[in-house]
Design a protein around this motif. Sequence first.
Motif, PDB file in Angstrom:
ATOM      1  N   PHE A 137      58.665  56.139  46.062  1.00  0.00           N
ATOM      2  CA  PHE A 137      58.588  57.287  45.163  1.00  0.00           C
ATOM      3  C   PHE A 137      59.217  56.995  43.802  1.00  0.00           C
ATOM      4  CE2 PHE A 137      58.205  59.340  49.346  1.00  0.00           C
ATOM      5  CZ  PHE A 137      57.060  60.081  49.124  1.00  0.00           C
ATOM      6  N   ALA A 138      60.440  56.495  43.804  1.00  0.00           N
ATOM      7  CA  ALA A 138      61.128  56.231  42.535  1.00  0.00           C
ATOM      8  C   ALA A 138      60.429  55.156  41.694  1.00  0.00           C
ATOM      9  CB  ALA A 138      62.582  55.852  42.796  1.00  0.00           C
ATOM     10  N   PRO A 139      60.029  54.007  42.255  1.00  0.00           N
ATOM     11  CA  PRO A 139      59.337  53.012  41.425  1.00  0.00           C
ATOM     12  C   PRO A 139      58.009  53.499  40.865  1.00  0.00           C
ATOM     13  CG  PRO A 139      60.180  51.991  43.416  1.00  0.00           C
ATOM     14  CD  PRO A 139      60.339  53.464  43.590  1.00  0.00           C
ATOM     15  N   PHE A 173      56.060  56.800  34.142  1.00  0.00           N
ATOM     16  CA  PHE A 173      56.787  57.135  32.916  1.00  0.00           C
ATOM     17  C   PHE A 173      56.673  56.013  31.885  1.00  0.00           C
ATOM     18  CE2 PHE A 173      60.711  57.171  30.376  1.00  0.00           C
ATOM     19  CZ  PHE A 173      60.642  58.443  29.839  1.00  0.00           C
ATOM     20  N   ILE A 174      56.708  54.758  32.340  1.00  0.00           N
ATOM     21  CA  ILE A 174      56.551  53.630  31.420  1.00  0.00           C
ATOM     22  C   ILE A 174      55.169  53.654  30.764  1.00  0.00           C
ATOM     23  CG2 ILE A 174      56.366  51.103  31.322  1.00  0.00           C
ATOM     24  CD1 ILE A 174      58.577  50.978  33.412  1.00  0.00           C
ATOM     25  N   VAL A 182      47.983  56.762  35.304  1.00  0.00           N
ATOM     26  CA  VAL A 182      48.044  55.500  34.552  1.00  0.00           C
ATOM     27  C   VAL A 182      46.647  55.057  34.134  1.00  0.00           C
ATOM     28  CG1 VAL A 182      48.714  53.079  34.680  1.00  0.00           C
ATOM     29  CG2 VAL A 182      50.179  54.820  35.681  1.00  0.00           C
ATOM     30  N   PHE A 183      45.669  55.251  34.996  1.00  0.00           N
ATOM     31  CA  PHE A 183      44.294  54.886  34.660  1.00  0.00           C
ATOM     32  C   PHE A 183      43.765  55.750  33.514  1.00  0.00           C
ATOM     33  CE2 PHE A 183      39.671  55.206  35.356  1.00  0.00           C
ATOM     34  CZ  PHE A 183      39.338  53.867  35.220  1.00  0.00           C
TER      35      PHE A 183
END
Length: 300
Positions: free
Chosen positions: A86-88, A94-95, A152-153
Amino acid sequence: MFPFDHPECSIKIMSYAYKVKDIILTWYGNSSRCVEIEPTVKLPQYSIVDSSCTQDIIQYIPGNFSYLEVTFVFHRRLGFYLLQAFAPSLALAFISWLTLWIDPTFSPARATIAITTLLTLITQATWVRSGIPKVAYVTAIDIWLVVCISLVFIILLEFTTVYYLSKIGGQKEEKLVGAKTQSTCTIADDLPTVSGDVSPIIELPHTDIDKSTTIPFTNQVSNNTTTTATGIERGTTVTSPQNHTGSNTTIENIHVKRERYSIELAQTIDRHCRIYFMVILVGCSLAYWVYYCTSKNIII
Protein backbone atom coordinates in the motif's frame (compact mmCIF):
# COMPACT_ATOMS: atom_id res chain seq x y z
CA MET A 1 -11.52 -9.31 0.62
CA PHE A 2 -7.80 -10.07 0.83
CA PRO A 3 -5.93 -8.74 2.77
CA PHE A 4 -8.90 -7.61 4.92
CA ASP A 5 -10.38 -11.11 5.13
CA HIS A 6 -10.96 -13.17 8.27
CA PRO A 7 -9.79 -16.72 7.60
CA GLU A 8 -11.35 -19.59 9.52
CA CYS A 9 -9.60 -22.84 10.34
CA SER A 10 -11.55 -25.91 11.48
CA ILE A 11 -10.22 -28.99 13.23
CA LYS A 12 -12.38 -32.12 13.32
CA ILE A 13 -11.77 -34.98 15.78
CA MET A 14 -13.47 -38.29 15.00
CA SER A 15 -13.02 -41.96 15.72
CA TYR A 16 -11.75 -43.97 12.79
CA ALA A 17 -12.95 -47.46 13.74
CA TYR A 18 -15.48 -47.11 16.55
CA LYS A 19 -19.07 -46.28 15.73
CA VAL A 20 -21.63 -44.46 17.85
CA LYS A 21 -22.67 -47.70 19.54
CA ASP A 22 -19.08 -48.12 20.73
CA ILE A 23 -17.97 -44.53 21.57
CA ILE A 24 -19.47 -41.02 21.71
CA LEU A 25 -17.17 -38.00 21.86
CA THR A 26 -18.14 -34.96 23.93
CA TRP A 27 -16.42 -31.77 25.05
CA TYR A 28 -15.27 -31.66 28.62
CA GLY A 29 -17.07 -29.05 30.69
CA ASN A 30 -18.67 -26.02 29.02
CA SER A 31 -18.72 -26.41 25.25
CA SER A 32 -18.46 -22.63 24.73
CA ARG A 33 -15.10 -22.63 26.51
CA CYS A 34 -13.89 -25.97 25.27
CA VAL A 35 -10.59 -24.63 23.92
CA GLU A 36 -8.19 -22.39 25.79
CA ILE A 37 -5.59 -20.49 23.81
CA GLU A 38 -2.24 -19.80 25.43
CA PRO A 39 -1.73 -15.99 25.54
CA THR A 40 1.94 -16.31 24.64
CA VAL A 41 1.17 -18.14 21.40
CA LYS A 42 1.20 -15.68 18.50
CA LEU A 43 1.31 -16.00 14.73
CA PRO A 44 3.36 -13.64 12.53
CA GLN A 45 0.60 -12.90 10.02
CA TYR A 46 -2.58 -13.70 11.94
CA SER A 47 -4.25 -12.95 15.23
CA ILE A 48 -6.66 -15.46 16.80
CA VAL A 49 -9.77 -13.57 17.80
CA ASP A 50 -12.38 -16.25 18.40
CA SER A 51 -13.05 -19.98 18.57
CA SER A 52 -16.17 -22.11 18.59
CA CYS A 53 -16.79 -25.77 19.42
CA THR A 54 -19.42 -28.21 18.15
CA GLN A 55 -20.15 -31.94 18.48
CA ASP A 56 -22.31 -34.04 16.25
CA ILE A 57 -22.80 -37.40 14.58
CA ILE A 58 -21.89 -37.92 10.96
CA GLN A 59 -23.23 -40.74 8.81
CA TYR A 60 -21.07 -42.83 6.48
CA ILE A 61 -21.77 -46.04 4.57
CA PRO A 62 -20.27 -48.28 7.31
CA GLY A 63 -22.33 -46.53 9.97
CA ASN A 64 -22.62 -43.45 12.20
CA PHE A 65 -19.61 -41.85 13.84
CA SER A 66 -19.31 -39.26 16.57
CA TYR A 67 -17.04 -36.26 16.05
CA LEU A 68 -15.90 -33.02 17.68
CA GLU A 69 -15.12 -29.84 15.76
CA VAL A 70 -13.40 -26.61 16.80
CA THR A 71 -13.23 -23.54 14.52
CA PHE A 72 -10.65 -20.77 14.95
CA VAL A 73 -11.31 -17.31 13.54
CA PHE A 74 -8.25 -15.32 12.49
CA HIS A 75 -7.68 -11.69 11.61
CA ARG A 76 -4.92 -11.02 9.12
CA ARG A 77 -2.29 -8.53 10.24
CA LEU A 78 -1.83 -5.71 7.71
CA GLY A 79 1.60 -4.49 8.76
CA PHE A 80 3.39 -6.47 6.06
CA TYR A 81 1.05 -5.37 3.27
CA LEU A 82 1.04 -1.75 4.40
CA LEU A 83 4.83 -1.59 4.15
CA GLN A 84 5.25 -3.73 1.04
CA ALA A 85 2.20 -2.90 -1.08
CA PHE A 86 0.00 0.00 0.00
CA ALA A 87 2.63 2.56 1.01
CA PRO A 88 4.98 2.02 -1.99
CA SER A 89 2.14 2.14 -4.52
CA LEU A 90 0.77 5.34 -3.00
CA ALA A 91 4.26 6.88 -3.05
CA LEU A 92 4.71 5.95 -6.71
CA ALA A 93 1.37 7.49 -7.62
CA PHE A 94 2.40 10.68 -5.79
CA ILE A 95 5.74 10.73 -7.64
CA SER A 96 3.92 10.51 -10.96
CA TRP A 97 1.84 13.53 -9.89
CA LEU A 98 5.08 15.50 -9.42
CA THR A 99 5.81 15.11 -13.13
CA LEU A 100 2.92 17.47 -13.83
CA TRP A 101 5.05 20.29 -12.42
CA ILE A 102 7.86 19.65 -14.91
CA ASP A 103 7.82 21.73 -18.09
CA PRO A 104 6.61 19.67 -21.08
CA THR A 105 9.69 20.70 -23.07
CA PHE A 106 11.81 18.59 -20.70
CA SER A 107 10.38 15.44 -22.20
CA PRO A 108 13.17 13.00 -21.20
CA ALA A 109 12.75 13.67 -17.48
CA ARG A 110 8.97 13.56 -17.56
CA ALA A 111 8.71 10.48 -19.74
CA THR A 112 11.34 8.60 -17.73
CA ILE A 113 9.59 9.19 -14.39
CA ALA A 114 6.13 8.33 -15.73
CA ILE A 115 7.21 5.13 -17.49
CA THR A 116 9.37 4.00 -14.56
CA THR A 117 6.57 4.41 -12.02
CA LEU A 118 4.14 2.58 -14.29
CA LEU A 119 6.46 -0.38 -14.79
CA THR A 120 7.26 -0.47 -11.06
CA LEU A 121 3.58 -0.63 -10.15
CA ILE A 122 2.97 -3.44 -12.64
CA THR A 123 5.91 -5.39 -11.19
CA GLN A 124 4.63 -4.83 -7.66
CA ALA A 125 1.15 -6.04 -8.60
CA THR A 126 2.63 -9.20 -10.11
CA TRP A 127 4.66 -9.82 -6.96
CA VAL A 128 1.63 -9.40 -4.69
CA ARG A 129 -0.46 -11.78 -6.79
CA SER A 130 2.29 -14.40 -6.70
CA GLY A 131 2.04 -14.60 -2.89
CA ILE A 132 -1.65 -15.47 -2.73
CA PRO A 133 -3.65 -18.38 -4.15
CA LYS A 134 -4.63 -18.17 -7.82
CA VAL A 135 -8.25 -17.09 -7.48
CA ALA A 136 -10.60 -15.91 -10.22
CA TYR A 137 -12.30 -13.15 -8.24
CA VAL A 138 -10.99 -9.65 -7.59
CA THR A 139 -9.46 -8.98 -4.19
CA ALA A 140 -9.27 -5.73 -2.26
CA ILE A 141 -5.57 -5.26 -2.90
CA ASP A 142 -6.20 -5.78 -6.63
CA ILE A 143 -8.60 -2.84 -6.60
CA TRP A 144 -6.00 -0.64 -4.90
CA LEU A 145 -3.22 -1.54 -7.33
CA VAL A 146 -5.45 -1.19 -10.40
CA VAL A 147 -6.50 2.31 -9.32
CA CYS A 148 -2.87 3.36 -8.80
CA ILE A 149 -1.80 1.91 -12.15
CA SER A 150 -4.72 3.61 -13.91
CA LEU A 151 -3.85 7.00 -12.44
CA VAL A 152 -0.20 6.71 -13.49
CA PHE A 153 -1.25 5.58 -16.96
CA ILE A 154 -3.58 8.59 -17.28
CA ILE A 155 -0.69 10.89 -16.35
CA LEU A 156 1.40 9.28 -19.09
CA LEU A 157 -1.37 9.91 -21.62
CA GLU A 158 -1.71 13.49 -20.39
CA PHE A 159 2.02 14.07 -20.85
CA THR A 160 1.83 12.72 -24.40
CA THR A 161 -1.01 15.11 -25.25
CA VAL A 162 0.65 18.12 -23.65
CA TYR A 163 4.01 17.39 -25.25
CA TYR A 164 2.39 17.06 -28.67
CA LEU A 165 0.59 20.39 -28.35
CA SER A 166 3.69 22.18 -27.07
CA LYS A 167 5.97 20.67 -29.69
CA ILE A 168 3.69 21.42 -32.64
CA GLY A 169 3.09 24.95 -31.43
CA GLY A 170 6.78 25.61 -30.87
CA GLN A 171 7.86 24.24 -34.27
CA LYS A 172 5.31 26.25 -36.27
CA GLU A 173 6.07 29.39 -34.33
CA GLU A 174 9.77 29.02 -35.13
CA LYS A 175 8.93 28.59 -38.80
CA LEU A 176 6.87 31.79 -38.83
CA VAL A 177 9.63 33.73 -37.10
CA GLY A 178 12.20 32.36 -39.53
CA ALA A 179 10.08 33.35 -42.52
CA LYS A 180 9.95 36.96 -41.38
CA THR A 181 13.70 37.41 -41.10
CA GLN A 182 15.32 39.21 -44.03
CA SER A 183 18.24 37.50 -45.70
CA THR A 184 20.75 39.15 -48.01
CA CYS A 185 22.93 37.84 -50.76
CA THR A 186 25.94 39.15 -52.63
CA ILE A 187 26.43 39.19 -56.39
CA ALA A 188 29.35 36.94 -57.19
CA ASP A 189 31.85 37.49 -59.98
CA ASP A 190 29.87 35.68 -62.65
CA LEU A 191 26.62 34.64 -60.86
CA PRO A 192 24.98 37.65 -59.23
CA THR A 193 22.38 36.84 -56.62
CA VAL A 194 19.49 38.96 -55.40
CA SER A 195 18.15 38.38 -51.93
CA GLY A 196 14.94 39.41 -50.26
CA ASP A 197 12.43 38.50 -47.70
CA VAL A 198 11.42 35.26 -49.37
CA SER A 199 12.67 35.90 -52.92
CA PRO A 200 14.40 33.14 -54.86
CA ILE A 201 18.03 33.30 -55.99
CA ILE A 202 18.44 34.65 -59.55
CA GLU A 203 21.14 33.30 -61.74
CA LEU A 204 22.50 35.47 -64.54
CA PRO A 205 24.26 34.24 -67.64
CA HIS A 206 28.03 34.49 -67.89
CA THR A 207 28.17 37.92 -69.52
CA ASP A 208 29.91 41.09 -68.68
CA ILE A 209 27.75 43.43 -66.63
CA ASP A 210 28.59 47.06 -66.23
CA LYS A 211 27.18 49.54 -63.78
CA SER A 212 24.46 50.77 -66.15
CA THR A 213 23.05 47.31 -66.83
CA THR A 214 19.46 46.77 -65.82
CA ILE A 215 18.73 43.33 -64.35
CA PRO A 216 15.11 42.30 -64.24
CA PHE A 217 14.16 39.59 -61.78
CA THR A 218 10.90 38.15 -60.63
CA ASN A 219 9.78 37.90 -57.03
CA GLN A 220 7.79 34.68 -57.28
CA VAL A 221 6.43 34.81 -53.75
CA SER A 222 5.16 38.39 -53.82
CA ASN A 223 2.39 37.85 -56.39
CA ASN A 224 4.87 37.42 -59.31
CA THR A 225 5.71 41.12 -59.50
CA THR A 226 8.77 42.12 -61.46
CA THR A 227 11.39 44.25 -59.76
CA THR A 228 14.20 45.98 -61.61
CA ALA A 229 17.61 46.60 -60.12
CA THR A 230 19.95 49.00 -61.91
CA GLY A 231 23.59 49.71 -61.48
CA ILE A 232 24.45 46.39 -59.81
CA GLU A 233 28.12 45.83 -59.32
CA ARG A 234 29.86 42.58 -58.55
CA GLY A 235 30.31 42.11 -54.84
CA THR A 236 27.45 44.44 -53.85
CA THR A 237 24.49 43.39 -51.70
CA VAL A 238 20.98 43.82 -53.04
CA THR A 239 17.76 43.58 -51.11
CA SER A 240 14.54 43.06 -52.97
CA PRO A 241 11.60 45.19 -51.95
CA GLN A 242 9.02 43.46 -49.78
CA ASN A 243 5.58 43.23 -51.22
CA HIS A 244 3.36 42.02 -48.36
CA THR A 245 -0.33 42.21 -48.99
CA GLY A 246 -3.03 42.50 -46.38
CA SER A 247 -4.22 38.92 -46.98
CA ASN A 248 -0.76 37.45 -46.31
CA THR A 249 -0.50 39.39 -43.05
CA THR A 250 -3.94 38.15 -41.99
CA ILE A 251 -3.02 34.52 -42.70
CA GLU A 252 0.20 34.85 -40.73
CA ASN A 253 -1.69 36.34 -37.79
CA ILE A 254 -4.15 33.44 -37.87
CA HIS A 255 -1.28 30.92 -37.81
CA VAL A 256 0.40 32.74 -34.92
CA LYS A 257 -2.85 32.74 -32.94
CA ARG A 258 -3.33 29.04 -33.58
CA GLU A 259 0.12 28.14 -32.38
CA ARG A 260 -0.17 30.34 -29.32
CA TYR A 261 -3.52 28.70 -28.60
CA SER A 262 -1.90 25.23 -28.77
CA ILE A 263 0.79 26.23 -26.28
CA GLU A 264 -1.71 27.90 -23.95
CA LEU A 265 -3.99 24.85 -24.17
CA ALA A 266 -1.11 22.56 -23.16
CA GLN A 267 -0.29 24.76 -20.18
CA THR A 268 -3.97 24.88 -19.17
CA ILE A 269 -4.25 21.09 -19.29
CA ASP A 270 -1.20 20.78 -17.06
CA ARG A 271 -2.56 23.26 -14.51
CA HIS A 272 -5.95 21.55 -14.29
CA CYS A 273 -4.48 18.05 -14.09
CA ARG A 274 -2.31 19.06 -11.14
CA ILE A 275 -5.48 19.75 -9.18
CA TYR A 276 -7.78 17.03 -10.54
CA PHE A 277 -5.23 14.24 -10.16
CA MET A 278 -4.50 15.05 -6.52
CA VAL A 279 -8.23 15.32 -5.76
CA ILE A 280 -8.88 11.93 -7.38
CA LEU A 281 -5.92 10.30 -5.62
CA VAL A 282 -6.86 11.59 -2.18
CA GLY A 283 -10.57 10.90 -2.74
CA CYS A 284 -10.02 7.30 -3.86
CA SER A 285 -7.63 6.64 -0.98
CA LEU A 286 -10.04 7.99 1.62
CA ALA A 287 -13.02 6.14 0.15
CA TYR A 288 -11.05 2.90 0.02
CA TRP A 289 -9.79 2.99 3.61
CA VAL A 290 -13.02 4.33 5.09
CA TYR A 291 -15.00 1.53 3.46
CA TYR A 292 -12.74 -1.31 4.58
CA CYS A 293 -12.01 0.13 8.02
CA THR A 294 -15.70 0.50 8.84
CA SER A 295 -16.82 -2.82 7.35
CA LYS A 296 -13.95 -4.94 8.71
CA ASN A 297 -12.11 -5.11 12.00
CA ILE A 298 -8.63 -4.31 10.79
CA ILE A 299 -5.62 -5.29 12.87
CA ILE A 300 -2.29 -3.73 12.01
